[in-house]
Design a protein around this motif. Sequence first.
Motif: not given
Lengths: 344, 294
Positions: A114-117, B184-187, B189, B204, B208
Amino acid sequence: MEENKDVLKTDQPDCVLEIKDLSIRYDTDDARVYAVNGIDLKLKKQTTLGLVGETGAGKTTTVLSLLRLVPDPPGVITGGEILVNGNDVMKLSRKELSAMRGKEIAMIFQDPMTSLNPVMTVGDQIAESIMIHENVSKEEAFKMAQKMLETVGISGDRAVEYPHQFSGGMKQRVDIAIALACHPNILIADEPTTALDVTIQAQVLKLMKDLKDQFQTSMIMITHDLGIVARTCDEVAVMYAGRIVEEGTLEEIFKKTMHPYTEGLFNSLPNMKDRSSKLKPIKGLISDPTVDYQYCAFADRCPYASDKCWQEVPEKRYYSETHMVMCSAYDDPQFHIARGHENG
Amino acid sequence: MSKKTNAAAQPGRKTQGQLIWHQFKKNKGAVIGLIAFLAIVGLAIIALFIVDYDTQIAGMLIKDKLQKPSAAHIFGTDHLGRDVFLRVIYGAHYSLLIGFLGTGVSVLFGTLIGAVAGYFGGKLEWFIMRLVDVLMTIPTMLMATCVVAAFGISITNLILAIGISTAPHFARTARASVMTVRGNEYVEAAKAIGTNDFVIMFKHVMPNALSPIIVQATNRVATCIIAAASFSFLGLGVPSPLPEWGAMLSDAKPFMRTQPYLMIFPGLAIMITVLALNLIGDGLRDALDPKLKR
């Protein structure tokens, strides 16, 4: 304040990160959660500090505050100082914060899924960090991103692919590549291997260790796996209910365990020498984080608890320059925990 | 190590677009809708070349008036002797133009304010969403009537009226969607590497958060076409003699009993277009929903 900074810089040239008396709480409509209650931490240059504790002990909140990423609201940093390379993070402007994140401190997240877009190629995601912090063109940044991918053991050709085309371990490698893209001197790894299976865990840990040496980075490793601590860390801090209850070098924590909670953590590991022996979990549940403990939060689960434990927050006792324990039981000079010092 | 992974990656190389198309193809209704829609667009383009606007659309050929459908005039002719078939296919321009541009305006405004509200939250969100609530209480018809009454009857005004009055729906969808993506975690990140809010929002979060908006937009195009036809029917939309389908229905009213085909064909045109767009919308919804993958 300015004076203070200078003192720090001159006194501890080896210290890249210092947290002083940091307290963080979350104010929500129905409760006030005391996540971090006055912790002190130091991270020395090129060492790895393991931050160990159960779920909800405040480990993640602590490291998020280093980047000022504690969600606000509801998170409130109620006190303390965080010095990153001598600069107080609390006093940085938005722009300075943006310049610091990724460049001085970078973070590897727990779940690479989940930590990659999902809609950006991995190359672009690595290049993004490079473009923010280095003065390079898009093409150059992409080339650097490809190089970075090769550093973490993925072919540079795959930079044009999307995260769903990678396996979990590969994604975690990409995460590491993003974090290290701008050569930060502090790397935070928030349970970097929890979401991976055991065979991949070992690979990823080895990669992190190698890169840490290669890039001369200091690292904070959050984990609840003592095996990972033993393999990667130089120093260990054990957290319970928002406080650091025991802190010391790897050897001190593993061989000269002093705090009953740390003992409990070791006892809950399976014993390899006597596999028929029963596991000894720490009884009870993790303390209620909505209580502002003015006594030892571990008292109700502690086999050694006495009346004194319920009356005051234990003070810090130092048994060596590095070994600190927060436990009232040591008022009695004869006191020692049951765990033998030889197994571990 | 890297050799192995390369080999593993080869067979499954598909872009996001290919994946969506693969999923879309499985839905027969959606494919039929797409074919019908492309046929309408094709006819509209052909109409530009074969129809002489001055004589066949705006002109009058009284001697040919009110003819029944025949080989010469397959949809018959109207009360001014104009060929209904040519008018219908030429009229597709207006319907599609109003449908798509109206939706475009709506998506642009709605998504932007909704995304800002959803991303930043707090007081700004409260203010924007209450404004949206107020806009929602005004019926689309009334709102558009006011706009047209204030600024005059023209296609541009109609597009703006329809666009603005449906924007609140997109604001709500966008806000809800952005709020889920934001967590979300990628945000997080992205924040952790020093990306600023503006870039995070557009690079980002928005990509999505788009799929529910795309689905709603396809269905909204159909609604906008109906709205445009309704306005023209009421005389508030496309001015005569432009062959907008709603205006054609309105023109045909007096001849409803004797020459019903004058109403049937423009009506069918509206129906088929709307149905096709709705089928496409359904197909897209399924194709863009990650839960239905494989």
